[in-house]
Design an enzyme around this catalytic site. Structure first.
Site, PDB file in Angstrom:
ATOM      1  N   THR A  74       0.824  -1.293   0.099  1.00 24.47           N
ATOM      2  CA  THR A  74      -0.221   0.215  -0.048  1.00 24.47           C
ATOM      3  C   THR A  74       0.963   1.135  -0.037  1.00 24.47           C
ATOM      4  OG1 THR A  74      -1.521   1.272   1.363  1.00 24.47           O
ATOM      5  CG2 THR A  74      -0.042  -0.267   2.491  1.00 24.47           C
ATOM      6  N   TYR A 102      -1.635  -0.171  10.453  1.00 21.34           N
ATOM      7  CA  TYR A 102      -1.750  -0.689   9.144  1.00 21.34           C
ATOM      8  C   TYR A 102      -0.791  -0.755   8.190  1.00 21.34           C
ATOM      9  CZ  TYR A 102      -3.605  -0.980   4.335  1.00 21.34           C
ATOM     10  OH  TYR A 102      -3.617  -1.394   2.866  1.00 21.34           O
TER      11      TYR A 102
HETATM   12  N1  UFG Z   1     -12.651  11.585   2.344  1.00 15.36           N
HETATM   13  C1  UFG Z   1     -13.567  12.344   2.763  1.00 15.36           C
HETATM   14  N2  UFG Z   1     -14.848  12.020   3.131  1.00 15.36           N
HETATM   15  C2  UFG Z   1     -15.213  10.807   3.079  1.00 15.36           C
HETATM   16  C3  UFG Z   1     -14.018   9.673   2.983  1.00 15.36           C
HETATM   17  C4  UFG Z   1     -12.917  10.053   2.572  1.00 15.36           C
HETATM   18  O1  UFG Z   1     -13.362  13.669   2.536  1.00 15.36           O
HETATM   19  O2  UFG Z   1     -16.334  10.437   3.623  1.00 15.36           O
HETATM   20  C5  UFG Z   1     -11.382  11.721   2.030  1.00 15.36           C
HETATM   21  C6  UFG Z   1     -10.456  11.354   2.984  1.00 15.36           C
HETATM   22  O3  UFG Z   1      -9.953  12.338   3.837  1.00 15.36           O
HETATM   23  C7  UFG Z   1      -9.261  11.286   1.785  1.00 15.36           C
HETATM   24  C8  UFG Z   1      -9.811  10.954   0.497  1.00 15.36           C
HETATM   25  O4  UFG Z   1     -11.114  11.385   0.803  1.00 15.36           O
HETATM   26  O5  UFG Z   1      -8.666  12.692   1.744  1.00 15.36           O
HETATM   27  C9  UFG Z   1      -9.631   9.590   0.160  1.00 15.36           C
HETATM   28  O6  UFG Z   1     -10.178   8.572   1.274  1.00 15.36           O
HETATM   29  P1  UFG Z   1     -10.429   7.164   1.238  1.00 15.36           P
HETATM   30  O7  UFG Z   1     -10.914   6.803   2.571  1.00 15.36           O
HETATM   31  O8  UFG Z   1     -11.089   6.848   0.026  1.00 15.36           O
HETATM   32  O9  UFG Z   1      -9.079   6.763   0.803  1.00 15.36           O
HETATM   33  P2  UFG Z   1      -7.426   6.860   1.613  1.00 15.36           P
HETATM   34  O10 UFG Z   1      -6.797   7.599   0.686  1.00 15.36           O
HETATM   35  O11 UFG Z   1      -7.659   7.263   2.904  1.00 15.36           O
HETATM   36  O12 UFG Z   1      -6.979   5.349   1.716  1.00 15.36           O
HETATM   37  C10 UFG Z   1      -6.437   4.802   0.777  1.00 15.36           C
HETATM   38  C11 UFG Z   1      -6.480   3.243   0.830  1.00 15.36           C
HETATM   39  C12 UFG Z   1      -5.987   2.729   2.170  1.00 15.36           C
HETATM   40  C13 UFG Z   1      -4.586   3.153   2.228  1.00 15.36           C
HETATM   41  C14 UFG Z   1      -4.266   4.683   2.040  1.00 15.36           C
HETATM   42  C15 UFG Z   1      -2.912   5.087   2.146  1.00 15.36           C
HETATM   43  O13 UFG Z   1      -7.857   2.892   0.774  1.00 15.36           O
HETATM   44  O14 UFG Z   1      -5.905   1.385   2.386  1.00 15.36           O
HETATM   45  O15 UFG Z   1      -4.955   5.104   0.902  1.00 15.36           O
HETATM   46  O16 UFG Z   1      -2.851   6.409   2.906  1.00 15.36           O
HETATM   47  F1  UFG Z   1      -4.106   2.872   3.610  1.00 15.36           F
END
Ligand code: UFG
Length: 327
Positions: free
Chosen positions: A116, A140
């Site tokens: 990841t 994680y």
């Molecule tokens: N976000 C929102 N509102 C929401 C959900 C997400 O604003 O309801 C934002 C988050 O803050 C982030 C972006 O949208 O900035 C993307 O969020 P996600 O949860 O979809 O994905 P992440 O980037 O947090 O997570 C991904 C992978 C994880 C991994 C991570 C690495 O899904 O498995 O990248 O940092 F760990």
């Protein structure tokens, strides 16, 4: 050639199984169905089992002649990993070692591991290259980096060859609408946006609007799940052709802010929905964008899906699934 896909009933694993079968590989799905769905395991044989269960692994490796193992079955919720680190180290590290042990016992030495972008923590620069600093900021990401390091040691000591793919934001769904993204609980931006569009949620929250990015919201690199699947097929070919242990970022190289994602989702779904700006979510880096040149060069991998494809395929799947309970 036969591939055992641990976690093949999950989101990314099931898309990989479908593509493996289309490319002529034999597939054995091995999944405990804790987060996977039996209805996603449509391609190949299915064995219900846990990667921490040595006896069951012994039996599956005795019953099927396996050439390569892929491992998708990790816990992936960053916030939960901070509160319950033991759960993450036990499943993502300890149980992975059990799987590796069983493989070695049966003389299987080719392995593809789902890693990841979280291994990089707060990146020093963007786009991120594979050799950049790896300093994960949650259990994680640490659990994934631990396995990456173990795989290097296995490679030197045992001639065990592996590929680690560091996924950025996996998204989108099977264009034939058979499988798609469905986590419980759902924390990922795109499925939540589509839930808002379909009326299953009353709004979408924007986590933080004061980041140093073009519009104050976080920038992410979204990559279609079938582009990830395609890289895995190339990874299998690479290992079968004698390729050495290696590691690759998998992203599109383009970044989109949360506000841009909301706008694109509204345009594609033609639905308006409420947007609520809230505080930052702990542990979110402002930018996560991959440099995937290495995968392009070494694996001859080419991106085939745009952000629009991602949202269109995800939306089609979401509408197909509306109101149905996955089992
Ligand atoms: N976000 C929102 N509102 C929401 C959900 C997400 O604003 O309801 C934002 C988050 O803050 C982030 C972006 O949208 O900035 C993307 O969020 P996600 O949860 O979809 O994905 P992440 O980037 O947090 O997570 C991904 C992978 C994880 C991994 C991570 C690495 O899904 O498995 O990248 O940092 F760990």
């Amino acid at each position: 050639m036969a591939i055992l896909v641990a976690g093949g009933a999950g989101y990314i694993g099931s898309h990989v199984c479908k593509m493996l079968l289309q490319k002529g590989f034999d597939v054995v799905v091995y999944d405990n169905l804790v987060h996977g769905y039996r209805c996603f395991a449509q391609w190949g044989d299915f064995v219900q089992g846990d990667i921490g269960d040595q006896a069951q692994l012994d039996s599956v490796f005795s019953n099927f002649k396996i050439d390569v193992v892929m491992h998708f079955c990790a816990f992936i919720e960053v916030a939960e990993s901070v509160i319950e680190p033991e759960k993450y180290y036990k499943n993502n590290v300890q149980n992975t070692i059990t799987l590796l042990e069983a493989m070695r016992k049966h003389g299987i030495n080719k392995f593809i591991f789902s890693s990841t972008a979280a291994v990089y923590g707060m990146p020093e620069r963007t786009p991120i290259e594979e050799e950049d600093r790896k300093l994960p900021i949650n259990p994680y990401g640490k659990s994934k980096l631990m396995i990456e390091e173990i795989l290097d040691d296995y490679s030197s000591a045992y001639g065990f060859r592996s590929i680690r793919f560091r996924y950025f934001n996996a998204a989108g769904a099977d264009p034939e609408r058979e499988i798609g993204e469905a986590h419980v609980p759902e924390t990922h931006l795109i499925p939540l946006l589509l839930d808002a569009a379909i009326g299953r949620r009353k709004d979408i929250k924007v986590f933080g609007t004061d980041y140093e990015t073009q519009d104050g919201t976080c920038v992410r690199d979204y990559i279609h799940v079938n582009d990830l699947a395609d890289a895995h097929i190339r990874g299998v070919d690479y290992l079968l052709d004698g390729g050495n242990t290696n590691y690759f970022n998998l992203g599109s190289g383009s970044g989109f802010t949360v506000r841009e994602m909301i706008q694109t989702a509204k345009k594609i779904t033609t639905k308006d929905f409420a947007v609520v700006e809230t505080d930052r979510r702990p542990g979110d880096p402002p930018y996560l964008i991959a440099c995937s040149d290495k995968a392009q060069k070494k694996l001859d991998w080419k991106l085939q899906h745009s952000l629009e494809d991602i949202i269109i395929t995800a939306w089609n799947w979401h509408q197909t699934m509306a109101g149905r309970k996955l089992v």
